[in-house]
Design an enzyme around this catalytic site. Structure first.
Site, PDB file in Angstrom:
ATOM      1  N   ARG A  21       0.599  -1.271  -0.068  1.00 22.53           N
ATOM      2  CA  ARG A  21      -0.031  -0.197  -0.044  1.00 22.53           C
ATOM      3  C   ARG A  21       0.889   1.264   0.064  1.00 22.53           C
ATOM      4  O   ARG A  21       1.183   1.647  -0.952  1.00 22.53           O
ATOM      5  CB  ARG A  21      -0.906   0.011   1.116  1.00 22.53           C
ATOM      6  CG  ARG A  21      -2.122   0.970   0.984  1.00 22.53           C
ATOM      7  CD  ARG A  21      -1.785   2.419   1.482  1.00 22.53           C
ATOM      8  NE  ARG A  21      -1.452   2.355   2.854  1.00 22.53           N
ATOM      9  CZ  ARG A  21      -1.157   3.671   3.317  1.00 22.53           C
ATOM     10  NH1 ARG A  21      -1.268   4.946   2.660  1.00 22.53           N
ATOM     11  NH2 ARG A  21      -0.689   3.844   4.640  1.00 22.53           N
ATOM     12  N   ASP A  22       1.180   1.603   1.210  1.00 19.12           N
ATOM     13  CA  ASP A  22       2.089   2.723   1.287  1.00 19.12           C
ATOM     14  C   ASP A  22       3.499   2.764   0.346  1.00 19.12           C
ATOM     15  O   ASP A  22       3.879   3.779  -0.206  1.00 19.12           O
ATOM     16  CB  ASP A  22       2.455   3.341   2.595  1.00 19.12           C
ATOM     17  CG  ASP A  22       2.545   4.527   3.102  1.00 19.12           C
ATOM     18  OD1 ASP A  22       2.789   5.372   1.996  1.00 19.12           O
ATOM     19  OD2 ASP A  22       3.108   4.878   4.228  1.00 19.12           O
ATOM     20  N   HIS A 213       3.567   4.321  12.657  1.00 17.52           N
ATOM     21  CA  HIS A 213       3.885   4.399  11.432  1.00 17.52           C
ATOM     22  C   HIS A 213       4.902   5.685  10.964  1.00 17.52           C
ATOM     23  O   HIS A 213       4.399   6.745  11.143  1.00 17.52           O
ATOM     24  CB  HIS A 213       2.402   4.506  10.583  1.00 17.52           C
ATOM     25  CG  HIS A 213       2.496   4.824   8.874  1.00 17.52           C
ATOM     26  ND1 HIS A 213       2.515   3.558   8.223  1.00 17.52           N
ATOM     27  CD2 HIS A 213       2.861   5.733   8.202  1.00 17.52           C
ATOM     28  CE1 HIS A 213       2.696   3.967   6.854  1.00 17.52           C
ATOM     29  NE2 HIS A 213       3.035   5.035   7.002  1.00 17.52           N
ATOM     30  N   HIS A 215       8.109   7.349   8.747  1.00 18.45           N
ATOM     31  CA  HIS A 215       8.896   7.419   7.467  1.00 18.45           C
ATOM     32  C   HIS A 215      10.340   7.924   7.838  1.00 18.45           C
ATOM     33  O   HIS A 215      10.681   8.444   8.929  1.00 18.45           O
ATOM     34  CB  HIS A 215       8.132   8.562   6.543  1.00 18.45           C
ATOM     35  CG  HIS A 215       6.844   7.981   6.019  1.00 18.45           C
ATOM     36  ND1 HIS A 215       6.894   7.995   4.608  1.00 18.45           N
ATOM     37  CD2 HIS A 215       6.031   7.664   6.560  1.00 18.45           C
ATOM     38  CE1 HIS A 215       5.583   7.632   4.344  1.00 18.45           C
ATOM     39  NE2 HIS A 215       4.943   7.241   5.652  1.00 18.45           N
ATOM     40  N   CYS A 246       3.554   9.684   0.569  1.00 18.97           N
ATOM     41  CA  CYS A 246       2.335  10.135   0.354  1.00 18.97           C
ATOM     42  C   CYS A 246       2.131  11.028  -0.899  1.00 18.97           C
ATOM     43  O   CYS A 246       3.020  11.912  -0.949  1.00 18.97           O
ATOM     44  CB  CYS A 246       1.578  10.618   1.671  1.00 18.97           C
ATOM     45  SG  CYS A 246       0.238  11.140   1.319  1.00 18.97           S
ATOM     46  N   ASN A 255       8.650   4.863   3.521  1.00 15.12           N
ATOM     47  CA  ASN A 255       8.609   4.703   4.958  1.00 15.12           C
ATOM     48  C   ASN A 255       9.949   4.212   5.315  1.00 15.12           C
ATOM     49  O   ASN A 255      11.044   3.607   4.703  1.00 15.12           O
ATOM     50  CB  ASN A 255       7.783   3.108   4.617  1.00 15.12           C
ATOM     51  CG  ASN A 255       6.309   3.763   4.263  1.00 15.12           C
ATOM     52  OD1 ASN A 255       5.386   3.906   5.106  1.00 15.12           O
ATOM     53  ND2 ASN A 255       6.152   3.566   3.068  1.00 15.12           N
TER      54      ASN A 255
END
Length: 316
Positions: A21-22, A213, A215, A246, A255
């Site tokens: 996903r990310d 979460h 980065h 993002c 990430n």
């Protein structure tokens, strides 16, 4: 905290891999469904306990996520028990659960500006819709996370007041969330900030499992994760090779790398052989995508320090 105590706490932390996903959402290439499913299964086989398998974001806005429903449909019910799907509306949950999904990360931003850019509505509007999202999840016996993006900084508004995050976490409209995800969306937080906010979530908000979460934009991804775990987070997000970012957050980078987090956290299931499997998966994926591999642990694993058991031998 003494090093031995932190080591003991860190080894109990779980890693959720968010590559699918990310990790993928900023890449220019959409992976075929079969390749995504194979990667999810490789992560599970290596020992990764939870995987974020995609997003219900519109395919025209985030093209790499366009086949998320097909990925959900291809996974078994047992695999879906450990799989998470990013959602932002009750309608997202309706569509994803029809395909078989049961676990949802209901995400919106602490800052209105980023929520408008990312989701197209105010933060309050996202909160207002959350009870319906919770109800839809409960109907299928699933789990839903309250995911608060831009918990530390916003690309449009700057620093985010921690009280804002605590207020969202305590909002009665978020009742029913099994977990809370605290996001350093831009990777601009430092360990003191992370520790402070996670401790406040632990002591000032309803009891939920806490996910951090992070980065690695400013190189603090791993140390921030360790600070989060020490402060009470049970789950840490990472992506293979430090992939990701993002599309609606200028200044965000990848990430924190799954390989780097695992090497630092040393969960009980991890050993050099499983680590080598993940390094190989990471290299294959990022080579296929034409993306740089930012993992320092992967770089170390391919070094010439042959006496170190975590070195991954180069073949062929």
């Amino acid at each position: 905290m003494p090093e031995t105590t932190l080591s003991s706490v860190a080894s109990r932390a779980r890693l959720r891999d968010v590559t699918l996903r990310d990790g993928l959402q900023l890449t220019g290439k959409m992976l075929p469904t079969e390749q995504k499913v194979a990667l999810a299964r490789a992560l599970f086989a290596a020992g990764v306990p939870d995987v974020e398998i995609g997003s219900m974001a519109r395919g025209d806005l985030v093209p790499p996520m366009a086949n998320t429903l097909e990925v959900i449909e291809a996974l078994t019910p047992e695999e879906l028990e450990h799989s998470w799907v990013w959602v932002a509306t009750p309608r997202h949950i309706e569509r994803a659960r029809e395909a078989g999904a049961r676990n949802f990360q209901y995400c919106f931003s602490a800052s209105d500006s980023h929520n408008q850019a990312n989701i197209g509505r105010s933060t309050d509007a996202s909160l207002e819709a959350m009870p319906a999202a919770v109800a839809l999840t409960e109907e299928v016996g699933g789990r839903i996370q309250l995911c608060i993006a831009t918990s530390f900084t916003c690309p449009f508004e700057g620093d985010v007041d921690p009280d804002r995050v605590i207020a969202i976490a305590n909002d009665e409209r978020a009742t029913g969330a099994s977990d809370i995800v605290i996001c350093d969306t831009l990777g601009q937080a430092h360990p003191g900030q992370v520790s402070s906010l996670i401790r406040r979530v632990v002591t000032e908000t309803p009891t939920r499992e806490i996910v951090f979460h992070g980065h690695d934009t400013w190189g603090a991804g791993v140390v921030n994760a360790l600070a989060a775990v020490e402060a009470g987070a049970a789950v840490i997000d990472g992506a293979l090779g430090g992939l990701g970012g993002c599309p609606f957050a200028p200044g965000a980078s990848g990430n924190t790398a799954t390989e780097d987090l695992l090497f630092a956290l040393r969960p009980d299931w991890l050993d050099p052989n499983r680590f080598a499997q993940l390094v190989a998966e990471s290299e294959r994926l990022l080579t296929d995508l034409g993306e740089p591999n930012r993992s320092k642990a992967r770089q170390g694993a391919r070094s010439n320090a042959a006496a170190f058991p975590w070195i991954v031998a180069t073949t062929g």
